[in-house]
Design a protein around this motif. Structure first.
Motif: not given
Length: 353
Positions: A294-316
């Motif tokens: 899918g396509t990365v719609r948002e990425i957040q750095w949270r210190g120990a982790t990165h949180r990726l929000y990925v759109e896959v066929d219209g679903h997050r």
């Protein structure tokens, strides 16, 4: 203190509470075993605080009964129930010193004057506040005030301790410290049954022996933290306890399918349309089993982790990844994967009704 605490539990028997015809707690059946920490977890308006207030005697059920240690207390006034209670606003008397605040409940119970001093000292020692007895609440930090409120509740040696969002007014650092202190107190007072109301899943997962998940005035699920996290009973529990990716799938002769993709799931497979639950921290980046792109719609750095929000066929789809040296950028195409062992199928719309 341990030897003086009665061996008690709590039981809700089809308890319903309504205000002006509006049901705020609907037919609650729930048992808190003697010595157990039960967390009532849910969003605002879910009925959790109403349940606690029904135990305390501050609200009377429209129907159903409340039992403490096998005794029906539904019609008893609060002061005759022998319950300790701590609320989020601390409710300390500003004109009284700490030791006077802690002694308040003992005096109300007409405990002999000669016994009060020792029980106040004992409660302050247990909560780490022995050196602050002569101070006024205004001279204490928020965390210290909360310790005093807990000491006051423990001083009466209750068999049941009710905690209503006790840490919500504290900052993150103080909250973490108080969680450790509450866990320690539970170890030192194993006979006390604790009903802990919170909307914070970390508090519930950290402290509770079992969690009762509430939503829209009803009990939706109840189990140990591990049970609710690893095998949630329904969609609401999956999303509220730990957070989850909930993907619509179909189940048929060709197995479990998410869109055009066939997925492998190791657990039981419902015979009807289902929802696939996978926790964000169990989703990996790159090739692997159960690949989805899918396509990365948002990425957040949270210190120990990165949180990726990925759109896959219209679903997050959310992926919590250990800190990446070169994380993908917004708009990048990525491939995610997860193990069949980490996927749980839920019947669509399943509820604990």
């Amino acid at each position: 203190m341990k030897g003086d605490i009665p061996f008690r539990g709590i039981r809700f028997d089809s308890v319903t509470v309504a205000y002006d015809g509006n049901v705020v707690l609907d037919s609650l059946d729930l048992t808190v075993e003697p010595g157990e920490v039960m967390a009532l977890l849910g969003p605002s308006g879910s009925g959790k605080t109403t349940a606690l207030r029904a135990v305390a005697g501050f609200v009377r059920p429209a129907s159903g009964r409340v039992f403490l240690g096998g005794r029906d207390v539904t019609d008893l006034p609060p002061y005759r129930r022998g319950i300790g209670m701590v609320v989020q606003q601390y409710a300390l008397f500003p004109h009284m010193r700490v030791e006077e605040n802690v002694a308040f409940g003992l005096k109300a119970q007409k405990v002999p004057r000669g016994e009060i001093r020792g029980r106040v000292a004992e409660a302050l020692e247990m909560t780490g506040m022995a050196a602050y007895g002569r101070r006024y609440p205004r001279e204490l930090s928020g965390g210290q005030q909360q310790r005093v409120a807990i000491a006051r509740a423990l001083a009466i040696r209750p068999g049941v301790l009710l905690l209503d969002e006790p840490l919500s007014a504290l900052d993150a650092r103080l909250r973490s410290g108080m969680l450790a202190e509450l866990a320690r107190l539970h170890r030192e007072l194993p006979e006390v049954s604790i009903l802990y109301v919170t909307h914070d899943q970390v508090e519930a997962l950290t402290l509770a022996d079992r969690i009762a998940v509430m939503d829209r005035a009803r009990l939706r699920a109840c189990g140990t933290p591990r049970e609710l996290y690893r095998a949630p009973a329904n969609e609401f529990t999956a999303s509220f306890v730990g957070g989850a990716n909930l993907l619509p799938v179909t189940v048929g002769e060709q197995g479990v399918r998410f869109g055009e993709r066939r997925l492998e799931v190791s657990g039981p497979v419902p015979e009807e349309a289902a929802v696939l639950c996978v926790r964000p921290h169990l989703v990996g980046l790159g090739d692997g089993p159960n690949r989805i792109s899918g396509t990365v719609r948002e990425i957040q750095w949270r210190g120990a982790t990165h949180r990726l929000y990925v759109e896959v066929d219209g679903h997050r789809v959310i992926a919590d990844l250990r800190e990446l040296k070169e994380p993908p950028a917004h708009g990048d195409e990525v491939t995610l994967h997860f193990s069949p062992d980490d996927a749980v199928l839920l019947t669509a719309g399943a509820r604990h009704d």
